[in-house]
Design a protein around this motif. Structure first.
Motif, PDB file in Angstrom:
ATOM      1  N   UNK A  91     -44.418  14.849 -31.176  1.00  0.00           N
ATOM      2  CA  UNK A  91     -44.503  13.579 -30.450  1.00  0.00           C
ATOM      3  C   UNK A  91     -43.626  13.597 -29.206  1.00  0.00           C
ATOM      4  N   UNK A  92     -42.424  14.153 -29.328  1.00  0.00           N
ATOM      5  CA  UNK A  92     -41.518  14.214 -28.176  1.00  0.00           C
ATOM      6  C   UNK A  92     -42.107  15.085 -27.062  1.00  0.00           C
ATOM      7  N   UNK A  93     -42.658  16.237 -27.427  1.00  0.00           N
ATOM      8  CA  UNK A  93     -43.240  17.121 -26.417  1.00  0.00           C
ATOM      9  C   UNK A  93     -44.475  16.489 -25.782  1.00  0.00           C
ATOM     10  N   UNK A  94     -45.223  15.743 -26.574  1.00  0.00           N
ATOM     11  CA  UNK A  94     -46.380  15.041 -26.031  1.00  0.00           C
ATOM     12  C   UNK A  94     -45.944  13.996 -25.007  1.00  0.00           C
ATOM     13  N   UNK A  95     -44.889  13.249 -25.333  1.00  0.00           N
ATOM     14  CA  UNK A  95     -44.365  12.236 -24.413  1.00  0.00           C
ATOM     15  C   UNK A  95     -43.881  12.874 -23.115  1.00  0.00           C
ATOM     16  N   UNK A  96     -43.248  14.035 -23.219  1.00  0.00           N
ATOM     17  CA  UNK A  96     -42.664  14.683 -22.046  1.00  0.00           C
ATOM     18  C   UNK A  96     -43.692  15.400 -21.175  1.00  0.00           C
ATOM     19  N   UNK A  97     -44.835  15.723 -21.735  1.00  0.00           N
ATOM     20  CA  UNK A  97     -45.801  16.532 -20.994  1.00  0.00           C
ATOM     21  C   UNK A  97     -47.106  15.805 -20.684  1.00  0.00           C
ATOM     22  N   UNK A  98     -47.253  14.566 -21.111  1.00  0.00           N
ATOM     23  CA  UNK A  98     -48.477  13.812 -20.848  1.00  0.00           C
ATOM     24  C   UNK A  98     -48.700  13.652 -19.351  1.00  0.00           C
ATOM     25  N   UNK A  99     -49.941  13.413 -18.962  1.00  0.00           N
ATOM     26  CA  UNK A  99     -50.276  13.297 -17.541  1.00  0.00           C
ATOM     27  C   UNK A  99     -49.498  12.172 -16.861  1.00  0.00           C
ATOM     28  N   UNK A 100     -49.230  11.088 -17.597  1.00  0.00           N
ATOM     29  CA  UNK A 100     -48.503   9.951 -17.022  1.00  0.00           C
ATOM     30  C   UNK A 100     -47.068   9.873 -17.543  1.00  0.00           C
ATOM     31  N   UNK A 183     -39.591  16.339 -16.973  1.00  0.00           N
ATOM     32  CA  UNK A 183     -41.000  16.486 -17.329  1.00  0.00           C
ATOM     33  C   UNK A 183     -41.538  17.838 -16.867  1.00  0.00           C
ATOM     34  N   UNK A 184     -41.179  18.226 -15.650  1.00  0.00           N
ATOM     35  CA  UNK A 184     -41.638  19.518 -15.137  1.00  0.00           C
ATOM     36  C   UNK A 184     -41.122  20.667 -16.010  1.00  0.00           C
ATOM     37  N   UNK A 185     -39.880  20.570 -16.440  1.00  0.00           N
ATOM     38  CA  UNK A 185     -39.303  21.614 -17.300  1.00  0.00           C
ATOM     39  C   UNK A 185     -40.024  21.677 -18.638  1.00  0.00           C
ATOM     40  N   UNK A 186     -40.296  20.510 -19.222  1.00  0.00           N
ATOM     41  CA  UNK A 186     -40.993  20.471 -20.510  1.00  0.00           C
ATOM     42  C   UNK A 186     -42.376  21.102 -20.394  1.00  0.00           C
ATOM     43  N   UNK A 187     -43.045  20.830 -19.295  1.00  0.00           N
ATOM     44  CA  UNK A 187     -44.374  21.427 -19.100  1.00  0.00           C
ATOM     45  C   UNK A 187     -44.286  22.940 -18.935  1.00  0.00           C
ATOM     46  N   UNK A 188     -43.271  23.407 -18.234  1.00  0.00           N
ATOM     47  CA  UNK A 188     -43.100  24.841 -18.035  1.00  0.00           C
ATOM     48  C   UNK A 188     -42.705  25.550 -19.339  1.00  0.00           C
ATOM     49  N   UNK A 189     -41.917  24.874 -20.163  1.00  0.00           N
ATOM     50  CA  UNK A 189     -41.534  25.450 -21.452  1.00  0.00           C
ATOM     51  C   UNK A 189     -42.770  25.647 -22.326  1.00  0.00           C
TER      52      UNK A 189
END
Length: 227
Positions: A91-100, A183-189
């Motif tokens: 859930x946390x990763x979803x929150x951090x990487x969602x489009x919005x 958010x950018x870091x979470x997406x890159x991870x």
């Protein structure tokens, strides 16, 4: 354990803070070639660059480094992850990487920024002073640190307190910028589940550490601390 951590972390933090405050490259190179500060300065330089594999090779003996690489992941027992932890991580990763994600996270944070600015901002110097006093007492009472290390740690603590006291923590513009880097870091991870995180090999883990560290440096730079 606590004093051992302080003995290493605070001097290293101090060196990073000195770098962040604009220490020139010539001075850095001079420190790197001097003893006994060479080992700590080299660690600081590797950490600054986000070279976690290089840092491990520097702080460990060749035999210990080889053993760490060989044993990597052996204690990562996926079966011990609870369903609750799995769910929370996903859930946390979803929150951090969602489009919005940027807008949603800022919307969640905005009431806290308002509360800080109206209620807690004026109390911040008091909290910082109290924290500095407590940490300073722990440094003074350390039986493991030398007088030189204590002085170095106190300098680092003072620099950190000064930075924290001058930083506009309630600035919504800076908060948006910081959220963007998180958010950018979470997406890159690019990890969606704990199983994926546990399954990372050594190289993959080091790459994620570097990505996370780069993001942290970007967030700190938003608030005036450039490492």
């Amino acid at each position: 354990m606590r004093t051992s951590w302080i003995r290493f972390a605070l001097p290293l933090t101090g060196l990073l803070l000195l770098v962040g405050c604009g220490k020139d490259k010539q001075a850095d190179q001079a420190a790197l070639s001097a003893t006994p500060a060479k080992a700590v300065m080299t660690s600081a330089s590797l950490l600054k660059a986000g070279d976690f594999d290089g840092l491990m090779q520097h702080v460990l003996t060749p035999a210990d480094y080889k053993a760490m690489r060989a044993d990597w992941g052996k204690d990562h027992d996926i079966s011990k992850i609870s369903p609750e932890d799995r769910k929370k991580f996903a859930e946390d990763m979803q929150r951090l990487t969602a489009a919005d994600a940027e807008q949603k996270l800022f919307t969640e944070l905005k009431p806290k920024l308002d509360a800080f600015n109206t209620r807690y901002k004026v109390q911040l110097p008091l909290f910082i002073g109290m924290g500095q006093t407590v940490a300073g007492t722990q440094i003074d009472q350390s039986a493991e640190m030398t007088p030189e290390q204590k002085a170095q740690a106190k300098d680092a603590l003072a620099a950190l307190a000064d930075w924290a006291g001058k930083t506009p923590w309630g600035d919504p513009v800076k908060a948006r910028q910081a959220i963007g880097f998180v958010v950018d870091s979470a997406r890159r991870i690019d990890l969606k589940t704990m199983d994926q995180a546990y399954a990372l090999d050594y190289t993959g883990a080091m790459q994620r550490y570097t990505t996370a560290w780069t993001g942290l440096k970007q967030v700190l730079a938003v608030y005036g601390l450039k490492i």
